[in-house]
Design an enzyme around this catalytic site. Sequence first.
Site, PDB file in Angstrom:
ATOM      1  N   GLU A   1       0.816  -1.227  -0.068  1.00 16.86           N
ATOM      2  CA  GLU A   1       0.012   0.131   0.022  1.00 16.86           C
ATOM      3  C   GLU A   1       0.778   1.345   0.017  1.00 16.86           C
ATOM      4  OE1 GLU A   1      -4.157  -0.257   1.947  1.00 16.86           O
ATOM      5  OE2 GLU A   1      -3.041   1.165   3.340  1.00 16.86           O
TER       6      GLU A   1
ATOM      7  N   HIS B   1       6.172 -27.221  -1.418  1.00 22.43           N
ATOM      8  CA  HIS B   1       5.449 -28.018  -1.770  1.00 22.43           C
ATOM      9  C   HIS B   1       4.346 -27.664  -2.850  1.00 22.43           C
ATOM     10  CE1 HIS B   1       7.541 -31.531   0.425  1.00 22.43           C
ATOM     11  NE2 HIS B   1       7.778 -30.310   1.246  1.00 22.43           N
TER      12      HIS B   1
ATOM     13  N   LYS C   1     -14.379   1.448  -3.652  1.00 19.44           N
ATOM     14  CA  LYS C   1     -15.415   1.874  -2.662  1.00 19.44           C
ATOM     15  C   LYS C   1     -16.224   2.750  -3.237  1.00 19.44           C
ATOM     16  CE  LYS C   1     -12.288   2.285   1.458  1.00 19.44           C
ATOM     17  NZ  LYS C   1     -11.690   3.314   2.375  1.00 19.44           N
TER      18      LYS C   1
END
Length: 439
Positions: free
Chosen positions: A282, A303, A417
Amino acid sequence: MNINLQYTKHFVSETELAHITQKAIEANKLLHAGTGKGNDFLGWINLPNEITDEFLDQIQAKANELRSKIDVMITVGIGGSYLGAKAVIDSLSDSFVAYNQTKPAMIYAGHNIGEDYMVELRNFLKDKSFAVTVISKSGTTTEPAIAFRILKADLEAKYGKKEAQSRIVAVTDEARGALKTLANQENYQTYVIPDNVGGRYSVLTPVGLFPIAVAGFDIKALVRGAQDMAKTTAENSDKNPAVVYAAMRNALYNKEFNIEILVNYHPKLHFMAEWWKQLYGESEGKDGKGIFTAAVDFSTDLHSLGQYIQDGRRNLFETVISVGEQKYELCVPKTDDDLDKLNYLAGRRIDDINKNAELGTVLAHVEGGVPNIKIEIPKVDEYNIGALIYFFEKGCGISGYVLDVNPFDQPGVEAYKRNMFALLGKPGTEAERAKLLGK
Ligand code: PA5
């Protein structure tokens, strides 16, 4: 703490590193001078030294009051308002704390919008004594606001208004926002997130300190670790570990290594990487620039993602959190038949095997073209985790300035948003909604 650059040598020349280290030192000076980009969000720099024992005692007293009467603490928050607390609490907790009787269990809400998650949480809480810490700097973030609305009503229905008020702690802005208004109205115990500290840099404010104290960990030792690291990383030299880390990751980025994978060999550190991903992702991912942050838990993910890291596209580097000592000791037992051919390991500590897995992996990945930075910490305890948190914060501020971005804003987070509010029909967003539905 030590930053080991031994496994980056083939990828970055000494001259290149010296040049960028100089830039990192200048960036450190700029942070301390407070004259760089985003300089109204530099409160985290001196924060550890400004925290007094009296303040920590107050936090501890409220935490103890709740600890004595609850089975479960729900921490409500998202992003910077929950990841730091969870990272520290998970790192320090017994791995099976969720399944034993240790009180209180630490649970999180408001970090997703999962309907089943909330229903299942409410069912779980029915026969538990619980309390809620609601954390939101803005006080208006949708996810925690929805979760808090529901849990507040449940607390009031279960305990009545007065007792519910004593079981709610709010961590929010000093003066503004819906949560602050509600906390004042309802007389909740309230702690302040300073104006000049952004969410992802706020672990050492009550955002992290209060839940960590409720979980039963030593917040004074945590802060002491951060204080010592603040001192070490204030130095304007190539010995400053935050300068070293920031310089190397930028040197690698300049060579097209634009994905950084934070590696741990201890499952408890999983959320430390989740917190770190937000901090660096961020802070730096803007203006079309930045290292993409990813994380793996080894040896588990050897793995699954091991193949790609060893052999896939060569734009990755790894930063390994390498832990010196474990808390406990356990050795491989010997068997008479040695069917699994492991008797050659009999009597050796599990951690010795893990350390060989670590070294073997580092050597293989470096050979495969993946530079490795090693961050060596003596052990996982409050002091060292406090130091690690501050180290990463400082490294991030320096790194962001070297990259020439503002590491303290997050304008890109608003785009989803805006769309979500318009799609939900928030009053005032009608035109935007029509446009989105047209798509
Ligand atoms: O780092 C940040 O600023 C964000 O992750 C915020 O912490 C997050 O969006 C939550 O915001 P708030 O604390 O205002 O609810």
